[in-house]
Motif scaffolding. Structure first.
Motif, PDB file in Angstrom:
ATOM      1  N   UNK A   1       0.837  -1.209   0.000  1.00 43.66           N
ATOM      2  CA  UNK A   1       0.000   0.000   0.000  1.00 43.66           C
ATOM      3  C   UNK A   1       0.867   1.253   0.000  1.00 43.66           C
ATOM      4  N   UNK A   2       1.945   1.258   0.769  1.00 49.98           N
ATOM      5  CA  UNK A   2       2.806   2.440   0.819  1.00 49.98           C
ATOM      6  C   UNK A   2       3.509   2.651  -0.517  1.00 49.98           C
ATOM      7  N   UNK A   3       3.970   1.553  -1.150  1.00 49.03           N
ATOM      8  CA  UNK A   3       4.531   1.671  -2.499  1.00 49.03           C
ATOM      9  C   UNK A   3       3.506   2.270  -3.452  1.00 49.03           C
ATOM     10  N   UNK A   4       2.263   1.800  -3.340  1.00 51.02           N
ATOM     11  CA  UNK A   4       1.205   2.273  -4.233  1.00 51.02           C
ATOM     12  C   UNK A   4       0.966   3.767  -4.029  1.00 51.02           C
ATOM     13  N   UNK A   5       0.931   4.192  -2.764  1.00 51.10           N
ATOM     14  CA  UNK A   5       0.714   5.615  -2.471  1.00 51.10           C
ATOM     15  C   UNK A   5       1.862   6.443  -3.052  1.00 51.10           C
ATOM     16  N   UNK A   6       3.099   5.945  -2.875  1.00 53.07           N
ATOM     17  CA  UNK A   6       4.255   6.675  -3.399  1.00 53.07           C
ATOM     18  C   UNK A   6       4.255   6.711  -4.922  1.00 53.07           C
ATOM     19  N   UNK A   7       3.594   5.738  -5.542  1.00 52.94           N
ATOM     20  CA  UNK A   7       3.558   5.698  -7.006  1.00 52.94           C
ATOM     21  C   UNK A   7       2.501   6.655  -7.567  1.00 52.94           C
ATOM     22  N   UNK A   8       1.731   7.307  -6.665  1.00 53.16           N
ATOM     23  CA  UNK A   8       0.667   8.208  -7.139  1.00 53.16           C
ATOM     24  C   UNK A   8       0.906   9.648  -6.669  1.00 53.16           C
ATOM     25  N   UNK A   9       1.990  10.286  -7.151  1.00 52.50           N
ATOM     26  CA  UNK A   9       2.279  11.652  -6.703  1.00 52.50           C
ATOM     27  C   UNK A   9       1.168  12.618  -7.082  1.00 52.50           C
ATOM     28  N   UNK A  10       0.393  12.275  -8.115  1.00 49.89           N
ATOM     29  CA  UNK A  10      -0.714  13.156  -8.510  1.00 49.89           C
ATOM     30  C   UNK A  10      -2.063  12.624  -8.056  1.00 49.89           C
TER      31      UNK A  10
END
Ligand code: ADP
Length: 248
Positions: A132-141
């Protein structure tokens, strides 16, 4: 061969470091297991109760993570237990909502409230948090982060639990995908490159597997597949709420 050796040595020193750290961490976190309850006993404010619950959940997680890091370094297997997925997702929601940036919307979906699996609770939670944290970091926008659990029987009559973590982030190139599970592989300025390898180790330790599907510019989906055992007759009462047991 030299590169392999260097990697082995780095992993070896990492284990030593982990052993020392996890030992101290266990002791440092002890108050976090007790004090939130003491705080709750002194107030009726529901918001403070919620904050105390988040702190207690983090403390419990940290403490158990230290425990399992220690047993990993010592080479013993972590104990597994019957995990109700609905219960696991509730705890995930509590943890994620407390750190979620406003640009990301969170969606959790358990197909069937009776879904359950045998694994180590803290380790499985750790895997989902990493993803989940990787996913959040992959969505800067910004975008949607979706966690979904469903039964997924295969062609051989074996029942699998599938948990998918989907983002609408930057996605991954073929190049990144091919190195994804290598220790120390990271594209982040301050990444460790140890998140996914540790997810893989945990899931494979529970006789499962991880699959990745990603499109650059569209997003990524990580699928965890874990074997689902038949419901043991004895444990039948566990079907319904068990919140009193492991969470709080
Ligand atoms: P770290 O997060 O410290 O870099 P990981 O092992 O968790 O280590 O991830 C390795 C790399 O895989 C990341 O640096 C990133 O390039 C890529 N990655 C992982 N998850 C995602 C994702 N959801 N979307 C895009 N890239 C990802």
């Amino acid at each position: 061969v030299e590169a392999e050796l260097m990697r082995a040595q780095r992993l070896e020193s990492l284990s030593l470091l982990a052993a020392g750290l996890s030992h101290d961490l266990r002791n440092i976190l002890q108050p976090l297991l007790i004090m939130p309850e003491l705080l709750k006993a002194r107030t009726d404010d529901p918001q403070l109760h919620h904050l105390a619950d988040v702190i207690a959940e983090c403390g419990r997680r940290g403490h158990e993570m230290a425990e399992s890091m220690l047993s990993f370094v010592r080479g013993s297997r972590t104990p597994s237990e019957r995990i109700q997925i609905a219960h696991l997702f509730e705890a995930m929601e509590l943890l994620l909502r407390s750190t979620l940036p406003a640009r990301v919307s969170l969606h959790l979906d358990v197909d069937d409230p009776a879904l359950a699996v045998d694994a180590n609770y803290t380790e499985l939670q750790q895997v989902l948090l990493n993803l989940a944290l990787n996913a959040i970091q992959a969505m800067p926008n910004g975008g949607r982060l979706t966690l979904r659990a469903m039964a997924d029987p295969d062609a051989h009559g074996q029942d699998w639990l599938r948990i998918s973590v989907t983002d609408e982030g930057v996605g991954m190139s073929a190049e990144v995908l091919s190195h994804l599970f290598n220790p120390f592989f990271t594209t982040k300025a301050n990444g460790t490159g140890l998140g996914l390898i540790s997810c893989k180790r945990i899931i494979e330790g529970a006789h499962g597997s991880i699959r990745v599907d990603s499109t650059p510019g569209v997003g990524s989906r990580f699928d965890l597949l874990l074997p689902m055992r038949e419901e043991p007759a004895e444990d039948a009462p566990l079907q319904q709420p068990v919140a009193a047991g492991s969470g709080q």
